[in-house]
Design an enzyme around this catalytic site. Structure first.
Site, PDB file in Angstrom:
ATOM      1  N   CYS A 155      29.411  -2.181 -11.003  1.00 43.93           N
ATOM      2  CA  CYS A 155      30.812  -2.285 -11.391  1.00 43.93           C
ATOM      3  C   CYS A 155      30.885  -3.219 -12.573  1.00 43.93           C
ATOM      4  O   CYS A 155      30.298  -4.254 -12.431  1.00 43.93           O
ATOM      5  CB  CYS A 155      31.742  -2.635 -10.290  1.00 43.93           C
ATOM      6  SG  CYS A 155      33.406  -2.886 -10.793  1.00 43.93           S
ATOM      7  N   GLU A 207      25.929   2.848 -12.391  1.00 39.83           N
ATOM      8  CA  GLU A 207      26.238   3.631 -11.426  1.00 39.83           C
ATOM      9  C   GLU A 207      27.442   4.643 -11.698  1.00 39.83           C
ATOM     10  O   GLU A 207      28.363   4.290 -12.159  1.00 39.83           O
ATOM     11  CB  GLU A 207      26.621   2.893 -10.099  1.00 39.83           C
ATOM     12  CG  GLU A 207      27.026   3.759  -8.792  1.00 39.83           C
ATOM     13  CD  GLU A 207      27.248   2.670  -7.689  1.00 39.83           C
ATOM     14  OE1 GLU A 207      27.814   3.072  -6.589  1.00 39.83           O
ATOM     15  OE2 GLU A 207      26.592   1.500  -7.756  1.00 39.83           O
TER      16      GLU A 207
END
Length: 556
Positions: free
Chosen positions: A419, A453
């Site tokens: 993140c 990700e």
């Protein structure tokens, strides 16, 4: 873009505790009678109530208090504005209050069994809640069935009505519903068929409705238009537009009935805890010198999320309910930078490595703060398997949070970012690319190929596309060989081959010819990139690998 507003933060706080701050913030409102013929209501504390009960001059006071000891039937019922305060109607209230000090010593030796019991409120009743409509005291309800409201959907003032008008309309609607129910019961006894002709009563009602609707398409007169425009200019979006004379009275009443029914359904859902309409999202946060508008909902505890505005310490990321509590916290907060190890420093820019297992509370607060500006984020409390790399900008007051990215300690797919976020006040200044570049620098030290990700947010995808494009063009500008290999580019830049191929395709630099994929070196794009680099000059918004002091962590 968030609003930037400079705030002066005093360095010292006043005496008191957080409990006193939160109780002082509760905005208490007294109900007022619209007809003006009721006796004036005096507010007395429990101490003055107990003293006035012992006085011989007010024999009816005790009965008035004991008469209503049961809890309200609904969470929005007739509840006092605070558990420690009661509204009592008494003509001798002011006289009793003046004698309170003289009676204190005598009452201390008397039996206190006559003291009135505390009224218990419904567990969902929150005294900090208030209606967001400007000028509204949260009294009344659009349905006419509740004494208080906390959302725009149930606000009489927003709908240009009074609490008494809502009660009158509620009585009228109940009477109409009873008549309809009686009519349906009588029709059910006649064994009506599908093709039954309407009765004479139904025909008359249809004619009456048609007569009422005749004037609904007629335009507004000049005076009415001026009244509507004046109302809009005065109240803006804080009030519902005037609906009178726009349509027929019959259709307007149907619309009002639908509004009341929808408001009642929302009230039931709020009581059940399924929604907290109008207060389930924090609208703004006060963070250091900035007041930031939030973009998305973050799962802060309900007592904080209801406030609509949150106060966050920019160093330890603790969230608070009021500016007074924040000021007192800042006076004693010893944090001036994130916890963990400082692994990078160049000029005023520093990066701290924070372990989610060692500094769990800080990392949880960081995730909750980040969710206010990220849509595709699901990790809030399970922070132990992650490392957080927090970038800060230092000045004489401390290290201010610029952004961060999190990374799994052991990633099976070699994700180097889980993140990533740049704080709104630092966006469009090059800090996002610095965070991305720093994540790939760590991958180079680890001798791995990294990739973020998925799924990426909209802003994240734009940032990564721009970074990959810049990396490839720089590589080709410095490349002196004859054949370009995607594998060699990946090993040198630590960018995943899949990301390299997708970027080359977007730049139209990858072609299929005679059964092979060829990388085309487009000199026009390279020259354009180089011109921008020269125009940009020696910017400080770059990561210097020599300033990194970091070794890959061993295990978890």
């Amino acid at each position: 873009m968030p609003r930037r507003r400079q705030r002066h933060m005093p360095g010292s706080g006043s005496d008191g505790t957080e409990d006193s701050d939160s109780s002082a913030e509760r905005e208490q409102t007294n109900s007022s009678e619209s007809d003006g013929h009721m006796p004036k209501r005096q507010r007395l504390t429990r101490a003055s109530t107990r003293l006035s009960q012992s006085s011989q001059d007010t024999p009816d006071l005790k009965r008035a208090v004991d008469h209503d000891e049961s809890p309200p039937l609904t969470p929005t019922g007739n509840a006092p504005s605070s558990e420690s305060e009661l509204d009592i109607s008494s003509p001798n209230a002011s006289h009793d209050e003046s004698q309170a000090k003289d009676q204190t010593s005598r009452d201390s030796d008397k039996d206190l069994s006559h003291r009135p019991k505390r009224r218990r409120c419904h567990e969902t009743y929150n005294f900090n809640m208030k209606c967001p409509t400007p000028g509204c005291n949260s009294l009344g309800h659009l349905t006419g069935k509740h004494e208080r409201h906390f959302a725009v959907s149930g606000c009489p003032l927003y709908h240009n009505l009074s609490a008494d008008e809502c009660k009158v309309k509620a009585i009228s609607r109940e009477k109409q519903e009873e008549d309809v129910k009686t009519q349906e019961e009588s029709n059910s006894r006649t064994h009506a068929t599908r093709n039954q002709t309407p009765t004479s009563k139904q025909s008359r009602y249809k004619e009456q409705v048609a007569e009422l609707r005749k004037g609904r398409n007629s335009g507004l007169q000049k005076e009415q238009k001026e009244k509507h425009m004046e109302h809009r200019q005065t109240h803006g979006n804080t009030r519902e537009p005037l609906l009178e004379n726009i349509t027929s009275e019959y259709d307007l009443e149907l619309f009002r009935k639908a509004q009341a029914r929808a408001s009642e359904d929302l009230e039931k859902l709020r009581i059940q805890g399924q929604i907290t309409e109008g207060s389930n999202m924090i609208k703004t946060i006060l963070f250091g010198r900035y007041e930031l508008d939030t973009w998305y909902h973050s799962p802060y505890p309900e007592e904080y999320a209801r406030l609509g505005r949150l106060y966050v310490c920019e160093f330890c990321l603790k969230y608070m309910k009021s500016q007074t509590i924040l000021r007192r916290h800042m006076a004693k907060c010893v944090w001036k930078h994130p916890p963990g190890d400082e692994v990078y420093r160049k000029g005023a820019i520093s990066v701290f490595e924070v372990d989610g297992k060692k500094n769990k509370i800080y990392c949880q607060n960081l995730c909750l703060l980040a969710k206010l500006f990220l849509d595709h984020k699901t990790l809030y409390y399970d922070v132990e398997p992650f490392l957080f790399y927090v970038m800060t900008e230092a000045d004489n007051t401390g290290c201010h949070l610029v952004g961060y990215f999190s990374k799994e300690k052991n990633s099976f797919l070699n994700y180097n970012v889980s993140c990533i976020l740049t704080m709104p006040q630092y966006m469009r200044q090059g800090f996002g690319k610095m965070l991305i570049d720093f994540s790939y620098l760590l991958s180079k030290v680890e001798e791995k190929v990294g990739s973020p990700e998925r799924p990426l947010s909209d802003l994240g995808l734009i940032s990564y596309r721009s970074y990959w494009k810049e990396v490839l063009l720089r590589y080709m500008y410095n490349f002196q060989g004859k054949e370009i290999s995607i594998k060699e580019i990946s090993q040198e830049t630590a960018v995943n081959p899949v990301d390299i191929v997708s970027t080359l395709q977007s730049l139209q630099m990858l072609k299929y010819w005679k059964g092979k994929h060829l990388v085309l070196k487009r000199q026009d794009l390279i020259d354009e990139w180089k011109a921008k680099e020269i125009k940009r000059g020696n910017s400080n918004k770059t990561i210097d690998p020599s300033s990194l002091k970091w070794t890959p962590p061993k295990g978890t």
